[in-house]
Design a protein around this motif. Structure first.
Motif, PDB file in Angstrom:
ATOM      1  N   GLU A 138       2.979  -2.653  -1.326  1.00  0.00           N
ATOM      2  CA  GLU A 138       3.090  -4.231  -1.493  1.00  0.00           C
ATOM      3  C   GLU A 138       3.215  -4.784  -0.215  1.00  0.00           C
ATOM      4  O   GLU A 138       2.607  -5.660   0.071  1.00  0.00           O
ATOM      5  CB  GLU A 138       4.207  -4.337  -2.673  1.00  0.00           C
ATOM      6  N   GLY A 139       4.198  -4.187   0.344  1.00  0.00           N
ATOM      7  CA  GLY A 139       4.546  -4.947   1.780  1.00  0.00           C
ATOM      8  C   GLY A 139       3.338  -4.857   2.573  1.00  0.00           C
ATOM      9  O   GLY A 139       3.044  -5.902   3.387  1.00  0.00           O
ATOM     10  N   LEU A 140       2.685  -3.622   2.886  1.00  0.00           N
ATOM     11  CA  LEU A 140       1.518  -3.610   3.544  1.00  0.00           C
ATOM     12  C   LEU A 140       0.269  -4.550   3.088  1.00  0.00           C
ATOM     13  O   LEU A 140      -0.682  -4.493   3.585  1.00  0.00           O
ATOM     14  CB  LEU A 140       1.173  -2.283   4.004  1.00  0.00           C
ATOM     15  N   LYS A 141       0.524  -4.875   1.912  1.00  0.00           N
ATOM     16  CA  LYS A 141      -0.549  -5.685   1.232  1.00  0.00           C
ATOM     17  C   LYS A 141      -1.907  -4.725   1.133  1.00  0.00           C
ATOM     18  O   LYS A 141      -2.845  -5.116   1.404  1.00  0.00           O
ATOM     19  CB  LYS A 141      -0.965  -6.756   2.103  1.00  0.00           C
ATOM     20  N   LEU A 142      -1.666  -3.443   0.765  1.00  0.00           N
ATOM     21  CA  LEU A 142      -2.972  -2.629   0.665  1.00  0.00           C
ATOM     22  C   LEU A 142      -3.753  -2.830  -0.462  1.00  0.00           C
ATOM     23  O   LEU A 142      -5.077  -2.674  -0.298  1.00  0.00           O
ATOM     24  CB  LEU A 142      -2.227  -1.063   0.295  1.00  0.00           C
ATOM     25  N   ASP A 143      -3.358  -3.619  -1.345  1.00  0.00           N
ATOM     26  CA  ASP A 143      -4.317  -3.772  -2.434  1.00  0.00           C
ATOM     27  C   ASP A 143      -5.492  -4.958  -1.961  1.00  0.00           C
ATOM     28  O   ASP A 143      -6.295  -5.284  -2.709  1.00  0.00           O
ATOM     29  CB  ASP A 143      -3.604  -4.320  -3.654  1.00  0.00           C
ATOM     30  N   GLU A 144      -5.155  -5.585  -0.993  1.00  0.00           N
ATOM     31  CA  GLU A 144      -5.731  -6.850  -0.547  1.00  0.00           C
ATOM     32  C   GLU A 144      -6.945  -6.166   0.372  1.00  0.00           C
ATOM     33  O   GLU A 144      -7.845  -6.872   0.684  1.00  0.00           O
ATOM     34  CB  GLU A 144      -4.997  -7.815   0.098  1.00  0.00           C
ATOM     35  N   LYS A 149     -11.534   2.144   2.963  1.00  0.00           N
ATOM     36  CA  LYS A 149     -11.325   2.918   1.893  1.00  0.00           C
ATOM     37  C   LYS A 149      -9.794   3.262   2.166  1.00  0.00           C
ATOM     38  O   LYS A 149      -9.694   3.827   3.313  1.00  0.00           O
ATOM     39  CB  LYS A 149     -12.035   4.115   1.776  1.00  0.00           C
ATOM     40  N   TRP A 150      -8.899   3.232   1.132  1.00  0.00           N
ATOM     41  CA  TRP A 150      -7.445   3.854   1.752  1.00  0.00           C
ATOM     42  C   TRP A 150      -6.765   4.539   0.588  1.00  0.00           C
ATOM     43  O   TRP A 150      -7.016   4.542  -0.352  1.00  0.00           O
ATOM     44  CB  TRP A 150      -6.775   2.375   1.994  1.00  0.00           C
ATOM     45  N   LYS A 151      -5.994   5.131   1.063  1.00  0.00           N
ATOM     46  CA  LYS A 151      -4.985   5.958   0.175  1.00  0.00           C
ATOM     47  C   LYS A 151      -3.672   5.818   0.610  1.00  0.00           C
ATOM     48  O   LYS A 151      -3.216   5.962   1.918  1.00  0.00           O
ATOM     49  CB  LYS A 151      -5.440   7.415  -0.256  1.00  0.00           C
ATOM     50  N   ILE A 152      -2.514   5.964  -0.034  1.00  0.00           N
ATOM     51  CA  ILE A 152      -1.141   5.895   0.518  1.00  0.00           C
ATOM     52  C   ILE A 152      -0.593   7.132  -0.371  1.00  0.00           C
ATOM     53  O   ILE A 152      -0.610   7.380  -1.423  1.00  0.00           O
ATOM     54  CB  ILE A 152      -0.435   4.698   0.095  1.00  0.00           C
ATOM     55  N   LEU A 153       0.457   7.942   0.581  1.00  0.00           N
ATOM     56  CA  LEU A 153       1.050   9.105   0.075  1.00  0.00           C
ATOM     57  C   LEU A 153       2.383   9.250   0.842  1.00  0.00           C
ATOM     58  O   LEU A 153       2.582   8.843   1.713  1.00  0.00           O
ATOM     59  CB  LEU A 153       0.420  10.335   0.568  1.00  0.00           C
ATOM     60  N   PRO A 154       3.366   9.295  -0.115  1.00  0.00           N
ATOM     61  CA  PRO A 154       5.046   9.582   0.502  1.00  0.00           C
ATOM     62  C   PRO A 154       4.852  11.091   1.150  1.00  0.00           C
ATOM     63  O   PRO A 154       4.138  11.879   0.632  1.00  0.00           O
ATOM     64  CB  PRO A 154       5.579   9.782  -0.735  1.00  0.00           C
ATOM     65  N   CYS A 155       5.311  10.900   2.116  1.00  0.00           N
ATOM     66  CA  CYS A 155       5.612  12.540   2.802  1.00  0.00           C
ATOM     67  C   CYS A 155       6.730  12.732   3.621  1.00  0.00           C
ATOM     68  O   CYS A 155       7.569  11.808   3.773  1.00  0.00           O
ATOM     69  CB  CYS A 155       4.303  12.729   3.714  1.00  0.00           C
ATOM     70  N   SER A 156       6.895  13.842   4.197  1.00  0.00           N
ATOM     71  CA  SER A 156       8.100  14.121   5.157  1.00  0.00           C
ATOM     72  C   SER A 156       7.683  15.250   5.977  1.00  0.00           C
ATOM     73  O   SER A 156       7.137  16.281   5.780  1.00  0.00           O
ATOM     74  CB  SER A 156       9.267  14.579   4.221  1.00  0.00           C
ATOM     75  N   ALA A 157       7.848  14.668   7.400  1.00  0.00           N
ATOM     76  CA  ALA A 157       7.782  15.616   8.388  1.00  0.00           C
ATOM     77  C   ALA A 157       8.617  17.096   8.610  1.00  0.00           C
ATOM     78  O   ALA A 157       8.515  17.838   9.261  1.00  0.00           O
ATOM     79  CB  ALA A 157       7.645  14.920   9.640  1.00  0.00           C
ATOM     80  N   MET A 158       9.817  16.594   7.767  1.00  0.00           N
ATOM     81  CA  MET A 158      10.821  17.617   7.763  1.00  0.00           C
ATOM     82  C   MET A 158      10.557  18.808   6.731  1.00  0.00           C
ATOM     83  O   MET A 158      10.651  19.837   7.028  1.00  0.00           O
ATOM     84  CB  MET A 158      12.003  17.003   7.511  1.00  0.00           C
TER      85      MET A 158
END
Ligand SMILES: Nc1nc2c(ncn2[C@@H]2O[C@H](COP(=O)(O)OP(=O)(O)OP(=O)(O)O)[C@@H](O)[C@H]2O)c(=O)[nH]1
Ligand SMILES: [Mg+2]
Length: 181
Positions: A138-144, A149-158
């Protein structure tokens, strides 16, 4: 012309992946984790680092570029021939989410990045109390977004969570595009 070049490189099974995001987001740590290098020895990136990995039959050239404010004007030097943009967000950094949104919006207006797909990595999700994927989306307004083409994923480099899932999406998306030509 650009599409022909891109096509030939994809046919050669080579891809250019541009990794950007605000400083401290964890870009370099993510690349180190993917390369199975020690993730505890990172320092801010002052220029750029290129790492090449062979993944699922593709040669991925990953450009990891420093995100400090004074360096962001140089980002444009890396746009050319980008197949995928990986935008790394520090999920613990609520304070700079607006700034992060502005910088991403600026990138998505760049003509030279129009052909690239966008993977947003919400990094540092190993830290409790961090923002959720929905908050960041929502913050990044991805739905707009209409242009990419986009995708968002939670991740951790640790922990390595979702890093290869992210690369899977990037490669699958490139393959799909290859069939479109
Ligand atoms: N807890 C946690 N810390 C992380 C994670 N990823 C990166 N960090 C830490 O965040 C800090 C910044 O990481 P970097 O990889 O240098 O960030 P960067 O995006 O490359 O920063 P610039 O090169 O300045 O643009 C380091 O102290 C990392 O140890 C993560 O997934 N979880
Ligand atoms: Mg870095």
């Amino acid at each position: 012309m650009l599409s022909i070049l891109r096509k030939s490189r994809l046919k050669d099974k080579e891809m250019r992946v541009l990794m950007l995001g605000l400083d401290n987001a964890g870009k370099t740590t993510i690349v180190k984790c993917i390369m199975k290098e020690d993730v505890n020895t990172v320092s801010p990136t002052l220029g750029f680092i290129i790492k090449t990995i062979d993944y699922q039959g593709y040669k991925l050239n990953i450009w990891d570029v420093g995100g400090q404010k004074t360096l962001r004007s140089y980002w444009r030097n890396y746009f050319e021939k980008t197949d995928a943009l990986i935008w790394v967000v520090d999920a613990t950094d609520r304070f700079r989410l607006d700034n992060c949104t502005e910088e991403l919006a600026g990138l998505l207006q760049q003509e030279r990045l129009l052909g690239a797909s966008l993977l947003v990595l919400a990094n540092k999700t190993d830290v409790s109390g961090c923002m959720t994927v929905d908050e960041i989306r929502e913050g990044l307004k991805l739905d707009e977004i209409q242009t990419h083409k986009w995708k968002i994923l939670p991740c951790s480099a640790m922990t390595g969570e979702n890093l290869f899932e992210g690369l899977d999406w990037v490669v699958a998306d490139a393959k799909e595009r290859l069939f479109l030509y």
